[in-house]
Design a protein around this motif. Structure first.
Motif, short mmCIF file in Angstrom:
data_model
loop_
_atom_site.label_atom_id
_atom_site.label_comp_id
_atom_site.label_asym_id
_atom_site.label_seq_id
_atom_site.Cartn_x
_atom_site.Cartn_y
_atom_site.Cartn_z
N MET A 1 15.19 -6.25 1.94
CA MET A 1 14.25 -6.21 0.82
C MET A 1 13.52 -4.89 0.76
SD MET A 1 12.87 -10.16 1.01
CE MET A 1 12.03 -10.11 -0.58
N MET A 2 13.41 -4.34 -0.44
CA MET A 2 12.79 -3.04 -0.64
C MET A 2 11.28 -3.23 -0.79
SD MET A 2 11.74 -0.10 -2.01
CE MET A 2 11.49 -0.26 -3.78
N THR A 3 10.57 -2.99 0.32
CA THR A 3 9.12 -3.20 0.37
C THR A 3 8.33 -1.90 0.25
OG1 THR A 3 9.14 -3.03 2.79
CG2 THR A 3 9.43 -5.24 1.84
N ALA A 4 8.99 -0.79 -0.06
CA ALA A 4 8.37 0.53 0.07
C ALA A 4 7.15 0.71 -0.83
CB ALA A 4 9.39 1.62 -0.22
N GLU A 5 7.10 0.03 -1.98
CA GLU A 5 5.96 0.18 -2.88
C GLU A 5 4.81 -0.75 -2.53
OE1 GLU A 5 6.78 0.24 -7.11
OE2 GLU A 5 8.75 1.15 -6.77
N THR A 6 4.99 -1.61 -1.54
CA THR A 6 3.99 -2.65 -1.24
C THR A 6 3.19 -2.33 0.00
OG1 THR A 6 5.49 -3.98 0.15
CG2 THR A 6 5.57 -4.36 -2.24
N ASP A 7 2.07 -3.06 0.15
CA ASP A 7 1.32 -3.11 1.40
C ASP A 7 1.12 -4.59 1.73
OD1 ASP A 7 -0.72 -4.02 -0.31
OD2 ASP A 7 -1.77 -2.10 -0.31
N GLY B 1 4.58 -10.51 -12.01
CA GLY B 1 3.74 -9.58 -11.25
C GLY B 1 4.52 -8.90 -10.14
N TRP B 2 3.98 -8.95 -8.91
CA TRP B 2 4.60 -8.20 -7.82
C TRP B 2 5.91 -8.82 -7.36
CZ3 TRP B 2 4.26 -3.55 -5.85
CH2 TRP B 2 3.10 -2.79 -6.10
N GLY B 3 6.94 -7.98 -7.35
CA GLY B 3 8.16 -8.17 -6.59
C GLY B 3 8.30 -6.91 -5.78
N ASP B 4 9.44 -6.25 -5.84
CA ASP B 4 9.52 -4.98 -5.12
C ASP B 4 8.87 -3.84 -5.89
OD1 ASP B 4 11.44 -4.16 -6.98
OD2 ASP B 4 13.09 -4.06 -5.54
N THR B 5 8.35 -4.16 -7.08
CA THR B 5 7.48 -3.26 -7.83
C THR B 5 6.51 -4.09 -8.65
OG1 THR B 5 7.47 -1.27 -9.21
CG2 THR B 5 8.95 -3.05 -9.89
N GLU B 6 5.48 -3.46 -9.13
CA GLU B 6 4.47 -4.14 -9.94
C GLU B 6 5.02 -4.46 -11.33
OE1 GLU B 6 -0.36 -3.55 -10.72
OE2 GLU B 6 0.93 -1.81 -10.28
N TRP C 1 15.12 1.21 7.11
CA TRP C 1 14.67 2.54 7.54
C TRP C 1 13.73 3.16 6.50
CZ3 TRP C 1 15.19 5.07 12.08
CH2 TRP C 1 16.12 4.58 13.00
N HIS C 2 14.12 3.11 5.24
CA HIS C 2 13.29 3.69 4.18
C HIS C 2 11.92 3.01 4.13
CE1 HIS C 2 11.97 5.27 0.36
NE2 HIS C 2 11.97 4.06 -0.18
N LEU D 1 9.39 -11.26 3.98
CA LEU D 1 8.16 -10.51 3.68
C LEU D 1 7.09 -10.78 4.73
CD1 LEU D 1 8.13 -11.09 -0.17
CD2 LEU D 1 8.59 -8.92 1.00
N ARG D 2 6.97 -12.03 5.15
CA ARG D 2 6.01 -12.34 6.22
C ARG D 2 6.39 -11.57 7.49
NH1 ARG D 2 7.21 -17.81 4.61
NH2 ARG D 2 5.65 -18.54 3.09
N ASP D 3 7.67 -11.57 7.81
CA ASP D 3 8.12 -10.87 9.01
C ASP D 3 7.83 -9.38 8.93
OD1 ASP D 3 9.06 -13.22 10.13
OD2 ASP D 3 11.14 -12.89 9.52
N PHE D 4 8.07 -8.79 7.77
CA PHE D 4 7.85 -7.35 7.64
C PHE D 4 6.37 -7.02 7.85
CE2 PHE D 4 7.25 -3.30 5.45
CZ PHE D 4 8.29 -2.56 6.00
N SER D 5 5.49 -7.80 7.26
CA SER D 5 4.05 -7.53 7.44
C SER D 5 3.65 -7.67 8.90
CB SER D 5 3.23 -8.48 6.56
OG SER D 5 3.33 -8.12 5.21
N LYS D 6 4.15 -8.69 9.60
CA LYS D 6 3.82 -8.87 11.01
C LYS D 6 4.37 -7.74 11.86
CE LYS D 6 3.68 -13.93 10.81
NZ LYS D 6 4.40 -15.18 11.17
N VAL D 7 5.58 -7.32 11.58
CA VAL D 7 6.20 -6.25 12.36
C VAL D 7 5.48 -4.93 12.15
CG1 VAL D 7 8.29 -4.82 12.49
CG2 VAL D 7 8.48 -7.32 12.55
#
Length: 285
Positions: A187-193, A157-162, A272-273, A238-244
């Motif tokens: 980590m490339m999180t651009a496709e995620t929320d 399922g979800w990684g950096d893309t579905e 940055w991206h 990933l936890r850090d990115f969501s909190k930030v």
């Protein structure tokens, strides 16, 4: 039944074409990437392909050095940097089959034909990738047999893309994680929320439950170990990115906070991206 082995080839971080930097660390760079050879006594399967002609040529020479017959290429997910090398590899190894699970194959076909996405890849690597790249065929099953040993495919399922997949080789307690696991690379999180990042974290728990002793990441720093610590480290990132993203308002503030928490990972251009995409999603909500 042959004992299987796993070897890792990593293409280092390299420049690409792209928009001028918005701040320090935003220079156009492509992250280091791995390709994995799973092999028995006489035959081998490659997992993911790298990108540019020079990367794939070097990969091909590395594979030839094992003296094994390449019998297939498996693609973990649909992002072009993991399958666009199929055409070049076939120049070296003949019409070797390439496989992906059906939804991965659909994404690869979309990236190959969508004007925006295919144009993006041609723009960042001009003259360095095929104009009309081969795409993988659909693999309906979720196992591959290599010299009598089973290679398992897990639709995780979800990684950096579905619709990402991973490879599990039980006989050697190994996981090839594609872009579900990252190793010392941003980590490339651009496709995620926030919701899909939590799904990604949960999927990393599924990988940990396999109790692997070897874990290969799709984006893997040169020289980084293949130990399972990268699973938990990816979850924390990933936890850090969501909190930030929740706490910070601007792109610059998100980047600053993430680089303070994770100063040593390769390729801050990715931060940055992903920060730009996170702010865009928030503004569009």
């Amino acid at each position: 039944m042959s004992d299987l082995n796993l070897d890792l080839h990593i293409a280092p971080m390299r420049p690409m074409k792209g928009a001028p930097p918005q701040g320090p660390g935003d220079e156009p760079m492509w992250s280091p990437m791995s390709a994995t050879l799973i092999h028995g006594e006489n035959e081998a399967i490659l997992v993911d392909t790298l990108v540019t002609f020079d990367q794939v040529d070097e990969l091909a020479e590395w594979i030839k050095g094992f003296g094994k017959r390449l019998v297939g290429i498996y693609v973990t997910h649909g992002h072009s940097d993991h399958w666009i090398g199929i055409s070049r590899l076939r120049e070296h190894f003949g019409d070797v089959p390439a496989w992906a699970r059906p939804k991965v194959r659909q994404r690869a076909a979309f990236e190959a034909t969508d004007p925006g996405l295919s144009g993006y890849w041609q723009s960042v690597f001009p003259g360095e990738i095929p104009a009309r790249p081969d795409t993988p065929d659909a693999l309906d099953g979720n196992t591959i047999e290599l010299e009598g040993s089973e290679i398992r495919i897990i639709d995780i399922g979800w990684g950096d893309t579905e619709f990402s997949t991973i490879i599990h080789v039980p006989s050697i307690a190994a996981v090839v994680g594609g872009d579900v696991v990252y190793n010392e690379v941003h980590m490339m999180t651009a496709e995620t929320d926030a919701t899909t990042r939590q799904a990604w974290i949960d999927n990393l728990n599924e990988i940990a439950a396999l109790d692997p002793k070897i874990v290969v990441s799709g984006h893997h720093r040169v020289g980084a170990p293949t130990n399972p610590e990268s699973i938990g480290e990816s979850q924390q990132y990933l936890r850090d990115f969501s909190k930030v993203v929740e706490a910070q308002e601007t792109v610059e503030d998100i980047v600053e906070a993430m680089l303070e928490l994770h100063p040593d990972r390769d390729n801050p251009r990715v931060v940055w991206h992903c920060a730009r995409e996170a702010v865009k999603k928030r503004e569009q909500a």
